[in-house]
Design a protein around this motif. Structure first.
Motif, PDB file in Angstrom:
ATOM      1  N   PHE A   1     -29.391  10.561 -38.942  1.00  0.00           N
ATOM      2  CA  PHE A   1     -29.424  10.173 -38.461  1.00  0.00           C
ATOM      3  C   PHE A   1     -29.767  10.064 -36.559  1.00  0.00           C
ATOM      4  CE2 PHE A   1     -27.290   6.979 -41.790  1.00  0.00           C
ATOM      5  CZ  PHE A   1     -27.788   7.885 -42.754  1.00  0.00           C
ATOM      6  N   GLY A   2     -30.819  10.370 -36.739  1.00  0.00           N
ATOM      7  CA  GLY A   2     -31.564  10.454 -35.371  1.00  0.00           C
ATOM      8  C   GLY A   2     -32.350   9.773 -34.980  1.00  0.00           C
ATOM      9  N   GLN A   3     -32.921   9.604 -33.704  1.00  0.00           N
ATOM     10  CA  GLN A   3     -33.315   9.231 -32.846  1.00  0.00           C
ATOM     11  C   GLN A   3     -34.216   8.852 -33.163  1.00  0.00           C
ATOM     12  OE1 GLN A   3     -32.508   5.507 -31.912  1.00  0.00           O
ATOM     13  NE2 GLN A   3     -34.486   5.018 -30.670  1.00  0.00           N
ATOM     14  N   THR A   4     -35.568   8.022 -33.238  1.00  0.00           N
ATOM     15  CA  THR A   4     -37.326   8.698 -33.501  1.00  0.00           C
ATOM     16  C   THR A   4     -37.376   8.108 -31.785  1.00  0.00           C
ATOM     17  OG1 THR A   4     -37.647   8.822 -35.446  1.00  0.00           O
ATOM     18  CG2 THR A   4     -39.105   8.725 -34.151  1.00  0.00           C
ATOM     19  N   VAL A   5     -38.086   8.663 -31.157  1.00  0.00           N
ATOM     20  CA  VAL A   5     -38.031   8.245 -29.898  1.00  0.00           C
ATOM     21  C   VAL A   5     -39.957   7.727 -29.689  1.00  0.00           C
ATOM     22  CG1 VAL A   5     -39.358   8.688 -27.290  1.00  0.00           C
ATOM     23  CG2 VAL A   5     -36.501   9.273 -28.427  1.00  0.00           C
TER      24      VAL A   5
ATOM     25  N   GLY B   1     -43.066   5.903 -25.053  1.00  0.00           N
ATOM     26  CA  GLY B   1     -42.589   5.262 -24.084  1.00  0.00           C
ATOM     27  C   GLY B   1     -42.711   6.625 -22.442  1.00  0.00           C
ATOM     28  N   PRO B   2     -41.637   6.078 -22.116  1.00  0.00           N
ATOM     29  CA  PRO B   2     -41.563   7.051 -20.461  1.00  0.00           C
ATOM     30  C   PRO B   2     -40.825   8.800 -20.492  1.00  0.00           C
ATOM     31  CG  PRO B   2     -39.987   5.125 -20.077  1.00  0.00           C
ATOM     32  CD  PRO B   2     -40.871   4.536 -21.873  1.00  0.00           C
ATOM     33  N   GLN B   3     -42.103   9.144 -20.430  1.00  0.00           N
ATOM     34  CA  GLN B   3     -41.880  10.339 -20.612  1.00  0.00           C
ATOM     35  C   GLN B   3     -40.780  11.279 -20.904  1.00  0.00           C
ATOM     36  OE1 GLN B   3     -44.319  12.656 -21.897  1.00  0.00           O
ATOM     37  NE2 GLN B   3     -45.749  10.552 -22.437  1.00  0.00           N
ATOM     38  N   SER B   4     -39.453  10.854 -19.648  1.00  0.00           N
ATOM     39  CA  SER B   4     -38.290  11.437 -19.403  1.00  0.00           C
ATOM     40  C   SER B   4     -37.598  11.167 -20.696  1.00  0.00           C
ATOM     41  CB  SER B   4     -38.286   9.972 -18.612  1.00  0.00           C
ATOM     42  OG  SER B   4     -37.493   9.313 -18.721  1.00  0.00           O
ATOM     43  N   HIS B   5     -37.889   9.899 -21.673  1.00  0.00           N
ATOM     44  CA  HIS B   5     -37.197   9.426 -23.347  1.00  0.00           C
ATOM     45  C   HIS B   5     -37.537  10.882 -23.949  1.00  0.00           C
ATOM     46  CE1 HIS B   5     -36.489   5.286 -22.159  1.00  0.00           C
ATOM     47  NE2 HIS B   5     -35.896   5.522 -20.950  1.00  0.00           N
ATOM     48  N   LYS B   6     -38.225  11.543 -23.609  1.00  0.00           N
ATOM     49  CA  LYS B   6     -38.374  12.685 -24.955  1.00  0.00           C
ATOM     50  C   LYS B   6     -37.286  13.378 -25.107  1.00  0.00           C
ATOM     51  CE  LYS B   6     -43.190  11.465 -25.359  1.00  0.00           C
ATOM     52  NZ  LYS B   6     -43.299  10.922 -26.336  1.00  0.00           N
ATOM     53  N   THR B   7     -36.015  13.603 -24.088  1.00  0.00           N
ATOM     54  CA  THR B   7     -35.498  14.552 -24.303  1.00  0.00           C
ATOM     55  C   THR B   7     -34.706  14.146 -25.470  1.00  0.00           C
ATOM     56  OG1 THR B   7     -34.009  13.593 -22.464  1.00  0.00           O
ATOM     57  CG2 THR B   7     -35.336  15.534 -22.363  1.00  0.00           C
ATOM     58  N   LYS B   8     -34.312  12.684 -25.204  1.00  0.00           N
ATOM     59  CA  LYS B   8     -33.473  11.959 -26.789  1.00  0.00           C
ATOM     60  C   LYS B   8     -34.206  12.285 -27.753  1.00  0.00           C
ATOM     61  CE  LYS B   8     -33.092   8.432 -22.897  1.00  0.00           C
ATOM     62  NZ  LYS B   8     -33.039   6.746 -22.447  1.00  0.00           N
ATOM     63  N   GLN B   9     -35.021  12.258 -28.305  1.00  0.00           N
ATOM     64  CA  GLN B   9     -35.461  12.670 -29.836  1.00  0.00           C
ATOM     65  C   GLN B   9     -34.001  13.535 -30.203  1.00  0.00           C
ATOM     66  OE1 GLN B   9     -38.211  11.830 -30.568  1.00  0.00           O
ATOM     67  NE2 GLN B   9     -38.734  12.271 -33.065  1.00  0.00           N
ATOM     68  N   GLY B  10     -33.679  12.806 -30.878  1.00  0.00           N
ATOM     69  CA  GLY B  10     -32.843  13.194 -32.299  1.00  0.00           C
ATOM     70  C   GLY B  10     -31.584  13.017 -32.070  1.00  0.00           C
ATOM     71  N   THR B  11     -31.336  12.742 -30.572  1.00  0.00           N
ATOM     72  CA  THR B  11     -29.780  11.764 -30.522  1.00  0.00           C
ATOM     73  C   THR B  11     -29.364  10.709 -31.543  1.00  0.00           C
ATOM     74  OG1 THR B  11     -29.954  11.879 -27.891  1.00  0.00           O
ATOM     75  CG2 THR B  11     -28.889   9.956 -28.859  1.00  0.00           C
ATOM     76  N   PRO B  12     -27.979  11.124 -32.364  1.00  0.00           N
ATOM     77  CA  PRO B  12     -27.352   9.927 -33.812  1.00  0.00           C
ATOM     78  C   PRO B  12     -27.847   8.781 -32.877  1.00  0.00           C
ATOM     79  CG  PRO B  12     -25.863  11.748 -32.749  1.00  0.00           C
ATOM     80  CD  PRO B  12     -27.207  11.902 -31.633  1.00  0.00           C
ATOM     81  N   THR B  13     -28.233   7.626 -34.467  1.00  0.00           N
ATOM     82  CA  THR B  13     -28.361   6.747 -34.122  1.00  0.00           C
ATOM     83  C   THR B  13     -27.360   5.633 -35.292  1.00  0.00           C
ATOM     84  OG1 THR B  13     -29.081   4.296 -33.759  1.00  0.00           O
ATOM     85  CG2 THR B  13     -30.638   6.834 -35.286  1.00  0.00           C
TER      86      THR B  13
END
Length: 338
Positions: free
Chosen positions: A31-35, A39-51
């Motif tokens: 159940f990972g976040q789809t960025v 959006g801001p390029q810095s948020h690409k690292t958040k891809q897949g963070t549990p949501t």
């Protein structure tokens, strides 16, 4: 007052206990976040963070509020009303999240499906408040110590306001710890307002109204505690996101408390940062169309503008929290307590 503190502690402790157990499950279920691609390029690292982690404070808030509610007042009970409207608005977000993370449809619910669901919920709750003997069609105007009777316009106006407020909370959930931080402060303010109004009106309020205001204060502190506990896992860099599930629960809870207290106008102060998020999106779109492609902000909602202007996520969260705290203090000082 003891029940308020206990509700906060129970909800806070509940999330702290659930976090280490729920987050691995969300990760295992993918159940990972789809960025958002734009959006801001810095948020690409958040891809897949549990949501969908908002389910944790949803559970603890409702549980703590129910546990510490004393006498129940049937269909007009504020605890029942707040849990009901918050869960219904949350359900829209949950379905949206489920479609995104499980069905792998990035856009979630179709826009008209979300709008129809929110209209039905908002209309029903506005009608409930209108018919409630402890709410009615009058709203309190900040600073002027007067009431404004909206009459037959109460239901349509509150329906529109509620839809706007719930989506404003959803829009503000764009940085690690942002919505959960301001919600701790805002929810605490609603709880304190309920306490102050109860104390000031002890000689004129009915026992049922006073009891319901106490119920609302308990719910508010339970939500503050839940969001406080969630911050343990949601502050930068976030281990889990609340998702639309959590943000729409918060939106429904905030607007529910404001309407039951007959203070929806106070929402402009107590939840100003949420309001600013929506207004920045509206202004951006109007300006973009009017100027045929130009932008007034680098990106909307406005917290992304600050981010692209060089501020870190931690700095933006701190700034929003300070603004939220100051406006909540102004709200408390503006209360008509005499």
């Amino acid at each position: 007052m003891l029940k308020l503190i206990l509700a906060l502690i129970l909800s806070l402790a509940g999330v702290l206990v659930l976090g280490p157990r729920v987050i691995p499950v969300l990760r295992k279920l993918k159940f990972g976040q789809t960025v958002y691609e734009l959006g801001p390029q810095s948020h690409k690292t958040k891809q897949g963070t549990p949501t969908m982690g908002g389910l944790m404070f949803v559970l603890t808030t409702c549980l703590a509020a129910a546990v510490f509610t004393g006498n129940w007042y049937g269909k007009w009970d504020f605890t029942l009303a707040l849990i009901g409207v918050s869960l219904l608005t949350m359900l829209v977000g949950f379905v949206d999240d489920y479609i995104k993370v499980v069905k792998k449809r990035n856009l979630g619910l179709i826009w008209w499906q979300k709008v129809v669901a929110q209209v039905v919920i908002s209309l029903a709750f506005s009608w409930y408040c209108y018919r409630s003997p402890m709410v009615g069609s009058s709203v309190i105007v900040p600073f002027f110590n007067v009431e404004w009777d909206l009459g037959v316009f109460y239901v349509p106006l509150m329906t529109l306001a509620m839809i706007f407020m719930v989506n404003s909370a959803n829009l503000q959930d764009g940085l690690d710890g942002l919505l959960s931080s301001v919600s701790v402060i805002g929810s605490s303010a609603w709880g304190l307002i309920a306490v102050f109004v109860t104390l000031a009106g002890a000689s004129v309020l009915t026992p049922e109204t006073m009891g319901n205001y106490q119920h609302l204060a308990i719910f508010a502190m339970a939500l503050a505690g839940g969001c406080m506990g969630f911050l343990r896992f949601n502050h930068y860099p976030a281990l889990v996101f609340m998702g639309d599930t959590g943000s729409m629960f918060i939106g429904g809870a905030m607007v529910g408390m404001s309407m039951l207290l007959r203070m929806p106008i106070y929402w402009l102060l107590i939840c100003f940062t949420m309001f600013a998020s929506s207004m920045s999106v509206i202004i951006q779109r109007i300006y973009f169309k009017a100027t045929h492609g130009k932008r007034i902000f680098k990106m909307s909602p406005i917290h992304h503008h600050f981010e692209l202007s060089g501020m870190t996520e931690q700095q933006i969260v701190a700034m929003y929290s300070i603004v939220e705290g100051l406006l909540c203090l102004i709200s408390l000082f503006s209360l008509p307590l005499n």
